[in-house]
Design an enzyme around this catalytic site. Structure first.
Site, short mmCIF file in Angstrom:
data_model
loop_
_atom_site.label_atom_id
_atom_site.label_comp_id
_atom_site.label_asym_id
_atom_site.label_seq_id
_atom_site.Cartn_x
_atom_site.Cartn_y
_atom_site.Cartn_z
N SER A 15 1.93 0.77 -3.00
CA SER A 15 2.24 1.28 -1.67
C SER A 15 2.20 0.12 -0.68
O SER A 15 1.56 -0.91 -0.93
CB SER A 15 1.21 2.33 -1.26
N TYR B 221 -7.36 5.44 -0.07
CA TYR B 221 -5.98 5.33 -0.57
C TYR B 221 -5.56 3.87 -0.62
O TYR B 221 -5.00 3.40 -1.62
CB TYR B 221 -5.05 6.12 0.34
#
Length: 250
Positions: free
Chosen positions: A140, A153
């Site tokens: 990501s 995350y």
């Protein structure tokens, strides 16, 4: 990519589904893996109705027995694994680091890190015997640059990048390439759930990602990079961490 055998985790929606459709159009045989049986079977149905070759297996990527099962299912059905799109992941509920519930932290790490690790562990064994293979991990933009209120995350996606580079280094002599894509904002069921997450938590991060192109990516735009990394056109790439984020990490 005619007759290449491809495993895709998180194939039931979003980037996973878009990549499954695109790779199938290129001639690949798809092993679609998802925790959600309904959406996973929908992906397979779409491919097969278009004349492609796809099968579905339900699995929790954080469970070792499930990972072994989907790897064995692929090899028993098709005899090999040419491409592995190690894509399944979850978002974190927005909160500052000290307010993250330990259960939430564990959930994110189990899927995003342990799930990627286990996929690598068992697919690499198959590809090592073959002497070839291409693996694409989904990291990501948050694995390159942290975003506000997503510490767990972000940490999980930094870990995916670390696993990618380690695997690329260790298996390059075995004819195996391992790369990672780093999407920014993408229009998927996962990101579409963000407004509900904010409403339920009653917490809004102080900063949001700056979408420099003024929009989220479509899953198909990310799938184009997956197709490239899966194909022979990227033969000289391994250990690459590729931002497909509309300039988010500039």
């Amino acid at each position: 990519m005619k007759d290449y055998v491809v495993i895709i985790t998180g194939a039931g929606s979003g980037i996973g589904r878009a990549s499954a459709l695109k790779l199938a159009e290129a001639g690949a045989k798809i092993v679609a893996v998802d925790f959600n049986q309904t959406t996973g079977e929908e992906t397979v149905s779409i491919i097969n109705k278009k004349g492609g070759d796809a099968i579905f297996i339900q699995a929790d990527v954080s469970e070792e027995k499930d990972v072994i099962r989907y790897v064995n299912y692929a090899t028993e059905t098709y005899g090999r694994i040419d491409i592995f799109f190690n894509n399944a992941g979850v978002l974190q509920k927005f909160s500052k680091l000290a307010d993250i519930d330990t259960t939430e932290y564990n959930r994110v790490m189990e899927v995003n890190v342990k799930g990627v690790f286990l996929g690598l562990k068992y697919v690499l064994k198959v590809m090592e015997k073959q002497g070839s293979g291409s693996i694409i991990n989904t990291a990501s933009s948050a694995g390159i640059r942290p975003e506000h209120s997503t510490a767990a995350y972000s940490a999980s996606k930094h870990a995916v990048i670390g696993l990618t580079k380690s695997a690329a280094m260790e298996y390059v002599k075995n004819g195996i390439r391992v790369n990672a894509i780093c999407p920014g904002g993408v229009e998927t069921p996962l990101t579409n759930a963000v407004p509900t997450m904010l409403q339920e938590s009653g917490y809004v991060p102080e900063e949001f990602p700056n979408m420099r192109m003024g929009r989220f990516a479509s899953p198909e735009e990310i799938a184009n990079m997956v197709l490239y990394l899966a194909s022979q056109k990227s033969n000289y790439m391994t250990g690459s961490i590729i931002a497909v984020d509309g300039g988010l990490t500039i």
